[in-house]
Write a protein that holds these residues in place. Structure first.
Motif, PDB file in Angstrom:
ATOM      1  N   UNK A 185     -11.988  21.961  15.138  1.00 17.32           N
ATOM      2  CA  UNK A 185     -12.602  22.543  16.328  1.00 17.32           C
ATOM      3  C   UNK A 185     -13.992  22.029  16.624  1.00 17.32           C
ATOM      4  N   UNK A 186     -14.480  21.069  15.827  1.00 19.88           N
ATOM      5  CA  UNK A 186     -15.862  20.621  15.969  1.00 19.88           C
ATOM      6  C   UNK A 186     -16.144  20.013  17.339  1.00 19.88           C
ATOM      7  N   UNK A 187     -15.261  19.174  17.823  1.00 21.12           N
ATOM      8  CA  UNK A 187     -15.498  18.533  19.122  1.00 21.12           C
ATOM      9  C   UNK A 187     -15.550  19.586  20.234  1.00 21.12           C
ATOM     10  N   UNK A 188     -14.588  20.504  20.237  1.00 22.51           N
ATOM     11  CA  UNK A 188     -14.555  21.561  21.240  1.00 22.51           C
ATOM     12  C   UNK A 188     -15.764  22.491  21.085  1.00 22.51           C
ATOM     13  N   UNK A 189     -16.147  22.801  19.844  1.00 27.40           N
ATOM     14  CA  UNK A 189     -17.308  23.647  19.607  1.00 27.40           C
ATOM     15  C   UNK A 189     -18.588  23.016  20.118  1.00 27.40           C
ATOM     16  N   UNK A 190     -18.721  21.722  19.945  1.00 23.28           N
ATOM     17  CA  UNK A 190     -19.886  21.008  20.448  1.00 23.28           C
ATOM     18  C   UNK A 190     -19.944  21.090  21.969  1.00 23.28           C
ATOM     19  N   UNK A 212     -20.813  27.475  17.754  1.00 23.35           N
ATOM     20  CA  UNK A 212     -21.180  27.365  16.342  1.00 23.35           C
ATOM     21  C   UNK A 212     -20.025  27.750  15.428  1.00 23.35           C
ATOM     22  N   UNK A 213     -19.282  28.759  15.802  1.00 23.54           N
ATOM     23  CA  UNK A 213     -18.127  29.181  15.006  1.00 23.54           C
ATOM     24  C   UNK A 213     -17.108  28.042  14.905  1.00 23.54           C
ATOM     25  N   UNK A 214     -16.878  27.353  16.028  1.00 26.62           N
ATOM     26  CA  UNK A 214     -15.900  26.266  16.018  1.00 26.62           C
ATOM     27  C   UNK A 214     -16.400  25.034  15.286  1.00 26.62           C
ATOM     28  N   UNK A 215     -17.705  24.905  15.132  1.00 29.09           N
ATOM     29  CA  UNK A 215     -18.250  23.762  14.395  1.00 29.09           C
ATOM     30  C   UNK A 215     -17.975  23.854  12.896  1.00 29.09           C
ATOM     31  N   UNK A 216     -17.501  24.999  12.432  1.00 29.22           N
ATOM     32  CA  UNK A 216     -17.281  25.173  11.004  1.00 29.22           C
ATOM     33  C   UNK A 216     -16.014  24.481  10.499  1.00 29.22           C
ATOM     34  N   UNK A 217     -15.169  23.980  11.399  1.00 31.13           N
ATOM     35  CA  UNK A 217     -13.981  23.257  10.949  1.00 31.13           C
ATOM     36  C   UNK A 217     -13.890  21.917  11.676  1.00 31.13           C
TER      37      UNK A 217
END
Length: 125
Positions: A31-36, A23-28
């Motif tokens: 990093x969205x793909x990696x966060x997902x 979720x933290x990585x989805x904020x940019x």
């Protein structure tokens, strides 16, 4: 606590950490793909820890496997075919289907337990 209970608790802890990191990585956008991916990995860990606790019958395993395959196909096709501008509508549709499934489960449980309650009330008279 037994060794199995400790392993399951640790798996849930790991899953929670993966969800938070994802979720933290989805904020940019970077990093969205990696966060997902990380959040999805957390879900796999959580499911892996939960399934042994469910005590499925053979029929239950088959039905669950069929549901997973159908859901994977629908989700993959939807993700590949829908334009980026239509993603909010697709997410709303998937959420609506999930809500409908939850309602069907609730009705089935109400019918199952409601019938038992009527029998026990009738027997107590």
């Amino acid at each position: 606590m037994t060794g199995t209970q400790v392993a399951i608790a640790l798996a849930y802890l790991l899953a929670a950490m993966l969800f938070i990191i994802g979720l933290k990585q989805l904020s940019s956008p970077k990093g969205a793909r990696n966060g997902n991916f990380i959040a999805a990995l957390g879900m796999v860990v959580a499911l892996g820890a939960t399934v042994p606790l469910l005590h499925f019958t053979q029929a239950g395993l088959v039905i669950t496997a069929i549901g997973i395959v159908i859901g994977t196909i629908v989700g993959t096709v939807g993700a590949r075919m829908v334009r980026m501008t239509a993603i909010p509508q697709m997410v709303a549709l998937f959420n609506g289907v999930g809500g409908g499934a939850a309602a069907l489960v609730a009705v089935a449980e109400l019918m199952r337990f409601g019938a038992q309650d009527r029998k026990s009330v009738a027997a107590s008279r």
